[in-house]
Write an enzyme that holds these catalytic residues in place. Structure first.
Site, PDB file in Angstrom:
ATOM      1  N   ASP A  43     -18.175  -2.667 -27.250  1.00  0.00           N
ATOM      2  CA  ASP A  43     -18.914  -2.576 -25.979  1.00  0.00           C
ATOM      3  C   ASP A  43     -18.106  -2.997 -24.760  1.00  0.00           C
ATOM      4  O   ASP A  43     -18.677  -3.199 -23.700  1.00  0.00           O
ATOM      5  CB  ASP A  43     -20.187  -3.461 -25.986  1.00  0.00           C
ATOM      6  CG  ASP A  43     -21.179  -2.991 -27.014  1.00  0.00           C
ATOM      7  OD1 ASP A  43     -21.247  -1.779 -27.249  1.00  0.00           O
ATOM      8  OD2 ASP A  43     -21.880  -3.847 -27.584  1.00  0.00           O
ATOM      9  N   GLY A  45     -15.843  -1.296 -23.289  1.00  0.00           N
ATOM     10  CA  GLY A  45     -15.469  -0.163 -22.450  1.00  0.00           C
ATOM     11  C   GLY A  45     -14.168   0.512 -22.832  1.00  0.00           C
ATOM     12  O   GLY A  45     -13.585   1.238 -22.030  1.00  0.00           O
ATOM     13  N   GLU A 114      -9.711   4.154 -31.081  1.00  0.00           N
ATOM     14  CA  GLU A 114      -9.971   3.564 -32.402  1.00  0.00           C
ATOM     15  C   GLU A 114      -8.686   3.410 -33.214  1.00  0.00           C
ATOM     16  O   GLU A 114      -8.665   3.604 -34.430  1.00  0.00           O
ATOM     17  CB  GLU A 114     -10.991   4.408 -33.190  1.00  0.00           C
ATOM     18  CG  GLU A 114     -12.259   4.767 -32.432  1.00  0.00           C
ATOM     19  CD  GLU A 114     -13.111   3.565 -32.066  1.00  0.00           C
ATOM     20  OE1 GLU A 114     -12.769   2.436 -32.452  1.00  0.00           O
ATOM     21  OE2 GLU A 114     -14.116   3.773 -31.372  1.00  0.00           O
TER      22      GLU A 114
END
Ligand SMILES: [Zn+2]
Length: 240
Positions: A43, A45, A114
């Site tokens: 979370d 960003g 990721e």
């Protein structure tokens, strides 16, 4: 090779390191490509910044590829919690990133979302692309897993990157301190052991993730009645 007098305007070329000093001119236009790693908890960003960076580079006429792995959408996309999204290439473990990039006509940069889930070998391939092919690599990901142990790929990025940036977009622990670490909650309790990567926060899963400050991650305190941001809003799956 004849010696040049310092400060004289001459066609610039790389000289042996022994002839360089702090005052030597650096050849212009010879900027090295860079490997940058942006990390932070869920979370914070990361994917939003990845998409923004891709947009900015694209506007400058640069050609790039966007890669991801285990995106929250479940598909080969980079999606951000605030609603942005872009088609991306899914980085399977078997993918050779040097081959993937050199199969294209010209690639100036890579956005690697990721990246914590890539293999260590793939991180080495990213460094090869920077040093051997002049491709700028911007990697984004979590640093550590639910135990606060570094992901192997993240560790390699810390070791190899030219620049490492911690992203802190005010993800707060329930106590109000900056959230730094990801906790895995299984059946309401914080897990300390288990597989490094378990998809949680989906409708079917009884696994969820919560961002905590270091103090409360170490103490295993989830806060009374604390809801994760995921539970508080329309759920997007978390991936740890
Ligand atoms: Zn806390």
């Amino acid at each position: 090779m004849s010696h040049e007098v310092m400060g004289q305007a001459k066609p610039l070329s790389w000289r042996p390191v022994t002839e360089l000093s702090a005052l030597s001119a650096v050849p212009s236009g010879a900027r090295d490509a860079v490997l940058k790693f942006y990390f932070g908890p869920m979370d914070c960003g990361k994917s939003t910044l990845a998409l923004q960076m891709n947009y900015n580079h694209g506007r400058q006429g640069r050609r790039g590829l966007v890669l991801t792995k285990h995106d929250r959408s479940g598909g080969p996309k980079v999606t951000s919690r605030i609603g942005l999204g872009l088609e991306a290439i899914e980085v399977e473990d078997s993918v050779d990133l040097v081959r993937l990039v050199t199969a294209h006509d010209r690639i100036d940069y890579l956005i690697c979302d990721e990246a914590c889930f890539y293999t260590v070998e793939q991180i080495e391939q990213l460094a090869d692309l920077v040093d051997g092919h002049g491709v700028d690599v911007y990697a984004f990901g979590l640093a550590s897993d639910f135990r606060s142990v570094m992901f192997p790929a993240a560790q390699r990025l810390f070791e190899l990157a030219d620049e490492v940036c911690r992203l802190q977009v005010e993800v707060l622990c329930w106590c109000g301190r900056p959230g730094q670490l990801n906790a895995r909650i299984v059946g309401g309790a914080m897990a300390r052991t288990g597989e490094q990567v378990v998809i949680g926060d989906t409708d079917a899963a009884h696994v969820r993730y919560q961002v905590l400050c270091r103090r409360h991650h170490r103490a295993g305190q989830l806060g009374e009645g604390a809801l994760s941001p995921l539970e508080a809003g329309p759920g997007a799956p978390g991936r740890l």
